[in-house]
Design a protein around this motif. Structure first.
Motif, PDB file in Angstrom:
ATOM      1  N   CYS A  26       0.833  -1.209   0.000  1.00 38.15           N
ATOM      2  CA  CYS A  26       0.000   0.000   0.000  1.00 38.15           C
ATOM      3  C   CYS A  26       0.865   1.256   0.000  1.00 38.15           C
ATOM      4  O   CYS A  26       0.568   2.217  -0.715  1.00 38.15           O
ATOM      5  N   GLU A  27       1.917   1.249   0.791  1.00 39.67           N
ATOM      6  CA  GLU A  27       2.804   2.410   0.807  1.00 39.67           C
ATOM      7  C   GLU A  27       3.375   2.661  -0.584  1.00 39.67           C
ATOM      8  O   GLU A  27       3.441   3.798  -1.040  1.00 39.67           O
ATOM      9  N   TYR A  28       3.769   1.602  -1.268  1.00 41.34           N
ATOM     10  CA  TYR A  28       4.303   1.704  -2.622  1.00 41.34           C
ATOM     11  C   TYR A  28       3.252   2.266  -3.580  1.00 41.34           C
ATOM     12  O   TYR A  28       3.521   3.180  -4.354  1.00 41.34           O
ATOM     13  N   LYS A  29       2.037   1.700  -3.517  1.00 44.05           N
ATOM     14  CA  LYS A  29       0.956   2.146  -4.400  1.00 44.05           C
ATOM     15  C   LYS A  29       0.580   3.603  -4.121  1.00 44.05           C
ATOM     16  O   LYS A  29       0.326   4.375  -5.039  1.00 44.05           O
ATOM     17  N   ILE A  30       0.537   3.983  -2.843  1.00 45.32           N
ATOM     18  CA  ILE A  30       0.196   5.356  -2.477  1.00 45.32           C
ATOM     19  C   ILE A  30       1.282   6.309  -2.974  1.00 45.32           C
ATOM     20  O   ILE A  30       0.984   7.370  -3.534  1.00 45.32           O
ATOM     21  N   HIS A  31       2.532   5.914  -2.817  1.00 45.46           N
ATOM     22  CA  HIS A  31       3.635   6.742  -3.306  1.00 45.46           C
ATOM     23  C   HIS A  31       3.549   6.911  -4.822  1.00 45.46           C
ATOM     24  O   HIS A  31       3.745   8.014  -5.347  1.00 45.46           O
ATOM     25  N   GLN A  32       3.266   5.821  -5.540  1.00 49.02           N
ATOM     26  CA  GLN A  32       3.110   5.882  -6.993  1.00 49.02           C
ATOM     27  C   GLN A  32       1.978   6.825  -7.378  1.00 49.02           C
ATOM     28  O   GLN A  32       2.120   7.635  -8.294  1.00 49.02           O
ATOM     29  N   ALA A  33       0.846   6.706  -6.688  1.00 47.00           N
ATOM     30  CA  ALA A  33      -0.317   7.543  -7.002  1.00 47.00           C
ATOM     31  C   ALA A  33      -0.014   9.012  -6.723  1.00 47.00           C
ATOM     32  O   ALA A  33      -0.386   9.890  -7.513  1.00 47.00           O
ATOM     33  N   LYS A  34       0.668   9.294  -5.606  1.00 46.03           N
ATOM     34  CA  LYS A  34       1.031  10.680  -5.288  1.00 46.03           C
ATOM     35  C   LYS A  34       1.975  11.252  -6.332  1.00 46.03           C
ATOM     36  O   LYS A  34       1.791  12.378  -6.795  1.00 46.03           O
ATOM     37  N   SER A  35       2.978  10.485  -6.701  1.00 48.39           N
ATOM     38  CA  SER A  35       3.943  10.948  -7.703  1.00 48.39           C
ATOM     39  C   SER A  35       3.266  11.198  -9.040  1.00 48.39           C
ATOM     40  O   SER A  35       3.526  12.200  -9.702  1.00 48.39           O
ATOM     41  N   GLY A  36       2.397  10.281  -9.428  1.00 50.58           N
ATOM     42  CA  GLY A  36       1.678  10.443 -10.691  1.00 50.58           C
ATOM     43  C   GLY A  36       0.767  11.658 -10.675  1.00 50.58           C
ATOM     44  O   GLY A  36       0.705  12.409 -11.648  1.00 50.58           O
ATOM     45  N   LEU A  37       0.076  11.860  -9.560  1.00 53.75           N
ATOM     46  CA  LEU A  37      -0.815  13.016  -9.435  1.00 53.75           C
ATOM     47  C   LEU A  37      -0.022  14.314  -9.491  1.00 53.75           C
ATOM     48  O   LEU A  37      -0.394  15.246 -10.202  1.00 53.75           O
ATOM     49  N   GLU A  38       1.088  14.369  -8.766  1.00 57.95           N
ATOM     50  CA  GLU A  38       1.916  15.579  -8.770  1.00 57.95           C
ATOM     51  C   GLU A  38       2.453  15.873 -10.164  1.00 57.95           C
ATOM     52  O   GLU A  38       2.447  17.020 -10.615  1.00 57.95           O
ATOM     53  N   ALA A  39       2.903  14.848 -10.866  1.00 62.05           N
ATOM     54  CA  ALA A  39       3.410  15.038 -12.224  1.00 62.05           C
ATOM     55  C   ALA A  39       2.299  15.529 -13.142  1.00 62.05           C
ATOM     56  O   ALA A  39       2.509  16.405 -13.983  1.00 62.05           O
TER      57      ALA A  39
END
Length: 142
Positions: A26-39
């Motif tokens: 979940c931490e990995y998926k949340i980090h991916q989602a945050k990075s994608g959203l920010e980009a």
């Protein structure tokens, strides 16, 4: 302090609490989602519908993420891609046997392409499973 600032603060605390309790996947998926959203937010003129979808996905992960549920979804995807690969292999074999060995080149090329796509999707699904399982392994001690 206005009421909406308090609500946002409370929502952030709840979200952070869920994030802090989340497993490694979940931490990995949340980090991916945050990075994608920010980009995506930093893109000039982002598509607002896609931006809302990315925000909703991140919010959903923050509220309801479960490592075992994600692994279950990955396993279901593996089964689906394996089924498509099996079907593509059967279709390719049928095309090769068609007309007593006299193959239609276009049909053969199409069947080969479908088989290669299905194989690549299956491999990608298996790699995703391995990547996520690696996140669950304890880190080696130095």
């Amino acid at each position: 302090m206005t009421w909406h600032v308090r609500i946002l603060g409370l929502a952030a605390c709840v979200a952070f609490g869920k994030f802090a309790q989340a497993g490694a996947i979940c931490e990995y998926k949340i980090h991916q989602a945050k990075s994608g959203l920010e980009a995506y937010e930093n893109k000039p003129n982002p598509n607002q519908k896609k931006l809302q979808e990315a925000r909703a996905e991140l919010e959903s992960l923050l509220k309801h993420c479960d490592d075992e549920e994600i692994l279950g979804e990955v396993r279901a995807n593996i089964a689906a891609t394996k089924s498509r690969l099996d079907q593509a292999n059967v279709a390719l074999a049928q095309v090769k046997e068609m007309n007593g060995g006299m193959n239609d080149r276009a049909a053969l090329q199409q069947a080969l392409l479908a088989q290669k796509i299905a194989q690549a999707q299956y491999i990608a699904a298996r790699q995703e499973e391995l990547r996520l399982k690696d996140l669950l392994k304890p880190l080696p001690k130095p």
